[in-house]
Design a protein around this motif. Structure first.
Motif, short mmCIF file in Angstrom:
data_model
loop_
_atom_site.label_atom_id
_atom_site.label_comp_id
_atom_site.label_asym_id
_atom_site.label_seq_id
_atom_site.Cartn_x
_atom_site.Cartn_y
_atom_site.Cartn_z
N UNK A 190 0.83 -1.21 0.00
CA UNK A 190 0.00 0.00 0.00
C UNK A 190 0.86 1.26 0.00
N UNK A 191 1.89 1.29 0.84
CA UNK A 191 2.74 2.47 0.93
C UNK A 191 3.49 2.70 -0.38
N UNK A 192 4.03 1.64 -0.96
CA UNK A 192 4.85 1.82 -2.16
C UNK A 192 3.98 2.15 -3.38
N UNK A 193 2.83 1.48 -3.50
CA UNK A 193 1.95 1.80 -4.62
C UNK A 193 1.39 3.22 -4.48
N UNK A 194 1.08 3.62 -3.26
CA UNK A 194 0.60 4.99 -3.04
C UNK A 194 1.66 6.01 -3.45
N UNK A 195 2.91 5.72 -3.11
CA UNK A 195 4.01 6.60 -3.50
C UNK A 195 4.09 6.72 -5.01
N UNK A 196 4.00 5.59 -5.71
CA UNK A 196 4.10 5.61 -7.17
C UNK A 196 2.91 6.33 -7.80
N UNK A 197 1.71 6.09 -7.27
CA UNK A 197 0.52 6.76 -7.80
C UNK A 197 0.65 8.28 -7.61
N UNK A 198 1.16 8.69 -6.46
CA UNK A 198 1.32 10.11 -6.18
C UNK A 198 2.31 10.79 -7.10
N UNK A 199 3.23 10.02 -7.69
CA UNK A 199 4.24 10.59 -8.58
C UNK A 199 3.79 10.63 -10.04
N UNK A 200 2.61 10.10 -10.35
CA UNK A 200 2.14 10.08 -11.74
C UNK A 200 1.73 11.48 -12.19
N UNK A 201 1.74 11.66 -13.48
CA UNK A 201 1.31 12.94 -14.06
C UNK A 201 -0.20 13.02 -14.23
N UNK A 202 -0.91 11.95 -13.86
CA UNK A 202 -2.36 11.92 -13.95
C UNK A 202 -2.92 11.21 -12.72
N UNK A 203 -4.20 11.37 -12.48
CA UNK A 203 -4.86 10.71 -11.36
C UNK A 203 -5.66 9.52 -11.89
N UNK A 204 -5.25 8.29 -11.59
CA UNK A 204 -5.97 7.13 -12.14
C UNK A 204 -7.37 7.00 -11.55
N UNK A 205 -8.29 6.56 -12.40
CA UNK A 205 -9.64 6.24 -11.96
C UNK A 205 -9.71 4.82 -11.41
N UNK A 206 -8.85 3.96 -11.97
CA UNK A 206 -8.88 2.53 -11.68
C UNK A 206 -7.48 2.03 -11.38
N UNK A 207 -7.35 1.27 -10.29
CA UNK A 207 -6.12 0.53 -10.01
C UNK A 207 -6.43 -0.94 -10.25
#
Length: 344
Positions: A190-207
């Motif tokens: 959870x922590x590592x995926x959250x970190x990677x999602x936070x670094x994206x240039x877009x906000x995903x709707x779906x994981x």
């Protein structure tokens, strides 16, 4: 005249024997030695001959494997490996070696850490021999598969059993259990995926949480793999519901092979369906893999992206595995130290 004993009590002339050490063997699935058809053929020949992997009678399966599959599939697979090969070689091999080095640094000189692959190199038997030769009287074999499957965890233990049957002198042995629902594993993911999602240039709707597929019949025969994958997803989804309430989390299975019915839903099918339904922004992760490999770097990151964008999606990100980063080594260290309790 009787020779004097050595300072450690051994009779004079007695060969030195290393003893008293504790060993850890990290194990992952395997990889070709090179991204060429010959190497891939050798790897696939060993992998697909394992009765844990293909549960078809050898009299039926081997002619198909030797006569058709090994004459057609290696060239195609070699091309896929070429796309992800690095200066250090196979990503899976390089990352697993880095995980072993990272764990060795954490555990210090009191434990000897090595790594092996179930198929091809480094060979499990040779690495176990090396630990024994180094004086390891106690060895933890740690298959780095979060979810248990007969085709992965059990197959690795088969290799240990074969090694045991061929050796006279044996150490005490322990094995790492599956850790699909371990709080440390869920927290790290959870922590590592959250970190990677936070670094994206877009906000995903779906994981999308994509796991390696298995024939559906293995579920009905009692393999807990499907249940383990679903529990990992449920626990992760619970964490993301709190940290990312707008993010939808779904589970899929990848890497179908052959004509049998496999666990569903299929990753490639869902990616296309989601895009056609109007989902524009997707992130995909592979919580069943401890290290990035062909299945994550080529099948998901390259082909998965192509499938999603071709069906109408606009933004796609394949998130990395825990690998040998700090979160990954923290998790492996925590799991290994727990299993070494009483030994170190």
């Amino acid at each position: 005249m009787t020779a004097s004993p050595t300072t450690d009590g051994r009779p004079a002339g007695h060969p030195p024997i290393r003893t008293g050490k504790v060993g850890v063997l990290l194990v992952n699935l395997g990889t070709p030695d090179a991204p060429d058809a010959k190497s891939v053929k050798r790897y696939l020949g060993e992998f697909l001959s394992d009765k844990r992997v293909v549960e078809i009678p050898a009299l039926i399966w081997q002619p198909i494997l030797r006569g058709i599959i090994l004459n057609t599939r290696p060239k195609k697979s070699a091309h896929a490996y070429e796309q992800v090969w690095t200066a250090e070689g196979s990503p899976l091999a390089a990352i697993t070696a880095a995980q072993a080095r990272g764990l060795q640094a954490r555990l210090g000189d009191g434990v000897i850490v090595r790594h092996a692959m179930r198929y091809q190199n480094p060979e499990m038997g040779k690495e176990l021999d090396a630990l024994l030769e180094a004086g390891c009287e106690r060895i933890l074999v740690a298959p780095l598969y979060p979810q248990y499957s007969g085709a992965t965890t059990a197959s690795a233990l088969d290799a240990v059993a074969d090694w045991i049957k061929a050796r006279r002198r044996l150490p005490a042995l322990r094995t790492l259990p599956p850790y699909h629902d371990d709080p440390a594993a869920i927290g790290a993911l959870h922590a590592d995926l959250s970190r990677q999602i936070g670094a994206l240039s877009f906000t995903p709707e779906l994981l999308l949480l994509s796991y390696h597929g298995m024939p559906e019949r293995t579920l009905h025969l009692g393999d807990p793999y499907h249940c383990h994958c679903r529990k990992t997803s449920r626990l992760l989804a619970g964490r993301f519901a709190q940290s990312h309430p707008a993010l939808r989390v779904e589970t899929t299975f990848q890497s179908r092979f052959g004509k049998a019915k496999w666990l569903e839903p299929a990753t490639d099918v869902v990616l296309a369906q989601e895009a056609k339904k109007g989902t524009k922004r997707v992130a995909i992760a592979a919580p069943g893999f401890s290290a990035d490999c062909l299945e994550t770097l080529e099948e998901l990151a390259i082909r998965g992206r192509d499938d999603f964008l071709a069906a109408g999606g606009t933004d796609f990100a394949a998130l990395g595995c825990l690998n040998a980063g700090e979160a990954g080594i923290d998790l492996i260290e925590a799991l290994v130290r727990r299993e070494l309790s009483g030994w170190i």
